[in-house]
Design a protein around this motif. Structure first.
Motif, PDB file in Angstrom:
ATOM      1  N   SER A  86      56.953  79.260 126.505  1.00 56.80           N
ATOM      2  CA  SER A  86      57.191  80.407 125.621  1.00 56.80           C
ATOM      3  C   SER A  86      58.656  80.505 125.226  1.00 56.80           C
ATOM      4  O   SER A  86      58.977  80.869 124.088  1.00 56.80           O
ATOM      5  CB  SER A  86      56.749  81.711 126.309  1.00 56.80           C
ATOM      6  OG  SER A  86      55.365  81.706 126.585  1.00 56.80           O
ATOM      7  N   LYS A  89      59.430  78.152 122.433  1.00 58.80           N
ATOM      8  CA  LYS A  89      58.952  78.703 121.172  1.00 58.80           C
ATOM      9  C   LYS A  89      59.842  79.852 120.713  1.00 58.80           C
ATOM     10  O   LYS A  89      60.135  79.988 119.514  1.00 58.80           O
ATOM     11  CB  LYS A  89      57.507  79.176 121.329  1.00 58.80           C
ATOM     12  CG  LYS A  89      56.515  78.051 121.568  1.00 58.80           C
ATOM     13  CD  LYS A  89      55.103  78.597 121.769  1.00 58.80           C
ATOM     14  CE  LYS A  89      54.114  77.455 122.012  1.00 58.80           C
ATOM     15  NZ  LYS A  89      52.735  77.963 122.276  1.00 58.80           N
ATOM     16  N   HIS A  90      60.282  80.676 121.664  1.00 63.27           N
ATOM     17  CA  HIS A  90      61.173  81.795 121.369  1.00 63.27           C
ATOM     18  C   HIS A  90      62.477  81.298 120.744  1.00 63.27           C
ATOM     19  O   HIS A  90      62.999  81.906 119.796  1.00 63.27           O
ATOM     20  CB  HIS A  90      61.429  82.552 122.674  1.00 63.27           C
ATOM     21  CG  HIS A  90      62.566  83.522 122.642  1.00 63.27           C
ATOM     22  ND1 HIS A  90      62.495  84.722 121.978  1.00 63.27           N
ATOM     23  CD2 HIS A  90      63.805  83.472 123.206  1.00 63.27           C
ATOM     24  CE1 HIS A  90      63.640  85.372 122.134  1.00 63.27           C
ATOM     25  NE2 HIS A  90      64.447  84.644 122.870  1.00 63.27           N
ATOM     26  N   ASN A  92      62.787  78.267 119.277  1.00 65.63           N
ATOM     27  CA  ASN A  92      62.508  77.200 118.306  1.00 65.63           C
ATOM     28  C   ASN A  92      63.353  75.977 118.668  1.00 65.63           C
ATOM     29  O   ASN A  92      63.995  75.345 117.816  1.00 65.63           O
ATOM     30  CB  ASN A  92      62.798  77.645 116.868  1.00 65.63           C
ATOM     31  CG  ASN A  92      62.184  76.698 115.847  1.00 65.63           C
ATOM     32  OD1 ASN A  92      61.236  75.976 116.133  1.00 65.63           O
ATOM     33  ND2 ASN A  92      62.751  76.695 114.652  1.00 65.63           N
TER      34      ASN A  92
END
Length: 422
Positions: A86, A89-90, A92
Motif C-alpha cells: 500500500s 501505491k501511496h 507511486n
C-alpha cells in the motif's frame, strides 16, 4: 538488448528500499527499485505463520501511512507486507518486481555502474543495497548432518505441524527463538531451549510499551559501540505482546539449557553459562525499570506505579542444576531448530564495496566505494536502524548524501578558470 538508465538503482523492495524510494521521490531524483520477488517478500515467506511485528502499530511504521488494527496492535506479518504494498501505491514508487540483480560493476572510463539483471542491463550513477542484514541463514557446524535429527534454520520454520513428531531443541534466545519455542510448547511438544547471552527488556512498564521507554530515554538513538551491535534481544509481540520471562517458560515445561557448545556420539554438550545468561538478562531488565522510574520522578509525568514488575519467579531447577550434556536420542529429540541469525551476501557488488570479511564498507550507510550505499543494516546509524521506523530516517540520511553528490557533479563555474601557470 537496450540498456535502461536512471540516476539511482535501489536493490530490494523491503522496508529499506521503500523508505529510500520515498526520500528520493521527495528530492526529485530519478530512480528504480529492483525487487527479485514481491514487495516485502521476506515478511511473507521468510517468517513463521503466526509472527506479528515486535513493536506496536503506532511505533513500527512509516510517518506517511498508518498500520491497520489500531495504534497498540501488534500487526500480523501478512498485514505488514500488505502495508508496504500500500505504501508503494501511496508513493507511486517506481518498483519493478521479478527483477533479480546479478552483478554490479563500475563503468569503464566514466562515472556510474552497470547493473546486470535477469531482465537486462541497467546503468545508474548510484546503487543502494537495500537488501538488509537478514539474507543468508546461518547454522553453526556443531551437529553433523548425519546425526539422525532434522535440522533447519528458523527462517524456514512455519508452524508446529511442519516438524516430525518428537521433542524439539531450539537454539537461540532472541525474539525468534523464544517465540518459536513458546509456540511449540503450547502445541504440546516437549521443548528444550538453548539460551545464550541476551538483553531482556520489559514489554511494557507503568502503562507504556518498551519502545516508548527506549524513545524517551534516548536509547533508540544510541550509536554503535564495539560488540553492542551483536546483542541478542528477547522481546515478543505475540498474543498481544508480553515480556519474555525464561523462568515462566521453564515453569510451563520448557527445559532451559546453556549455550550449545559441541557434539559427539549422539550427545550435545552445553556451556556452563545458563544461570549467568539468565541473571544478566534479569539485570538488563531491571536496569530499564530503574531508568524508567528515574525518568518519571525527574519529569513529573503521571504514570502508575508497577511494583509487581520487579517480582520474579524462583530460578527453576533446570537453571539451578543445568544439564551439561543431552543425549538427543534418549531425550526423544527429532528436530533441532537453529535460531542463530544471518549473514549478508554482497558478492554481487564491486569488490571495493565490502571488506575482507565480506561486511559492508560504509559509514552511516555511505559506502567507502564512491557511488555505493547501504541501507537496512543493524546499527547503521543508531540502535533503531534495522527497525521499520528507524530505516526510514536512515534512508533520509542516504538520500541527502546522494542529493549533495548530485549538486557537486552538476556544478559549473560561471567564469573560466584562470591558469595558475606563468
Amino acid at each position: 538488448m537496450s540498456i535502461q538508465t536512471t540516476e539511482v538503482i535501489i536493490v530490494g523492495a523491503g522496508q529499506a528500499g521503500v523508505a529510500m524510494s520515498e526520500h528520493l521521490l521527495k528530492a526529485g531524483i530519478p530512480h528504480l527499485v529492483l525487487e527479485r520477488a514481491r514487495i516485502a517478500e521476506r515478511w511473507r515467506t521468510g517468517r513463521w505463520d503466526s509472527l506479528v511485528a515486535n513493536g506496536p502499530a503506532w511505533h513500527d511504521r512509516f510517518p506517511g501511512l498508518e498500520l491497520p488494527g489500531g495504534p497498540d496492535a501488534f500487526v500480523p506479518k501478512e498485514q505488514v507486507a500488505d502495508y508496504f504494498v500500500s505504501y508503494v501505491k501511496h508513493l507511486n514508487s517506481p518498483v519493478r518486481c521479478g527483477v533479480e540483480v546479478q552483478k554490479v560493476t563500475r563503468l569503464a572510463g566514466r562515472s556510474g555502474f552497470l547493473v546486470e539483471t535477469n531482465s537486462g542491463p541497467f546503468e545508474a550513477q548510484y546503487v543502494v543495497a537495500a537488501t538488509g542484514a537478514f539474507q543468508t541463514p546461518v547454522i553453526p557446524s556443531i551437529v553433523p548432518k548425519d546425526a539422525g535429527v532434522t535440522q533447519f534454520h528458523s527462517a524456514h520454520y512455519r508452524n508446529p505441524e511442519q516438524l516430525p513428531e518428537g521433542a524439539v531443541l531450539v537454539v537461540g534466545a532472541g525474539s525468534s527463538g523464544v517465540q518459536i519455542a513458546d509456540e511449540l510448547a503450547r502445541s504440546g511438544r516437549k521443548v528444550y531451549l538453548s539460551v545464550g547471552p541476551h538483553d531482556r527488556p520489559p514489554r511494557s512498564y507503568r502503562g507504556r510499551d518498551f519502545v516508548w521507554w527506549l524513545g524517551v530515554l534516548n536509547k533508540w538513538d544510541a550509536e554503535a559501540t564495539l560488540g553492542v551491535e551483536h546483542t541478542t534481544i528477547a522481546v515478543s509481540g505475540a498474543r498481544g505482546g508480553h515480556t519474555v520471562d525464561f523462568r515462566r517458560l521453564a515453569a510451563e515445561g520448557i527445559t532451559l539449557l546453556g549455550r550449545s557448545d559441541s557434539y559427539a556420539n549422539g550427545k550435545l554438550h552445553f556451556a556452563d553459562d545458563l544461570r549467568t545468561n539468565i541473571e544478566r538478562g534479569d539485570k538488563n531488565y531491571l536496569s530499564v525499570l530503574d531508568e524508567a522510574d528515574a525518568y518519571v520522578q525527574r519529569s513529573g509525568i503521571d504514570l502508575p506505579l508497577e511494583p509487581q514488575a520487579r517480582e520474579f519467579l524462583p530460578l527453576p531447577e533446570c537453571v539451578l542444576q543445568p544439564l551439561k550434556t543431552l543425549d538427543l536420542g534418549k531425550a526423544g529429540i527429532s528436530t533441532i531448530l537453529w535460531a542463530t541469525g544471518y549473514v549478508s551476501d554482497y558478492s554481487w557488488l564491486p569488490a571495493d564495496a565490502v571488506g575482507t570479511d565480506g561486511r559492508p564498507n560504509h559509514q552511516r550507510g555511505v559506502g567507502g566505494a564512491p557511488g555505493i550505499y547501504f541501507l537496512g543494516l543493524p546499527w547503521q546509524t543508531r540502535r533503531g536502524s534495522s527497525f521499520i521506523w528507524g530505516v526510514w530516517y536512515d534512508a533520509k540520511y542516504v538520500a541527502d548524501h546522494i542529493t549533495k553528490q548530485n549538486d557537486y557533479m552538476t556544478y559549473q563555474p560561471n567564469t573560466p578558470q584562470l591558469s595558475t601557470q606563468v
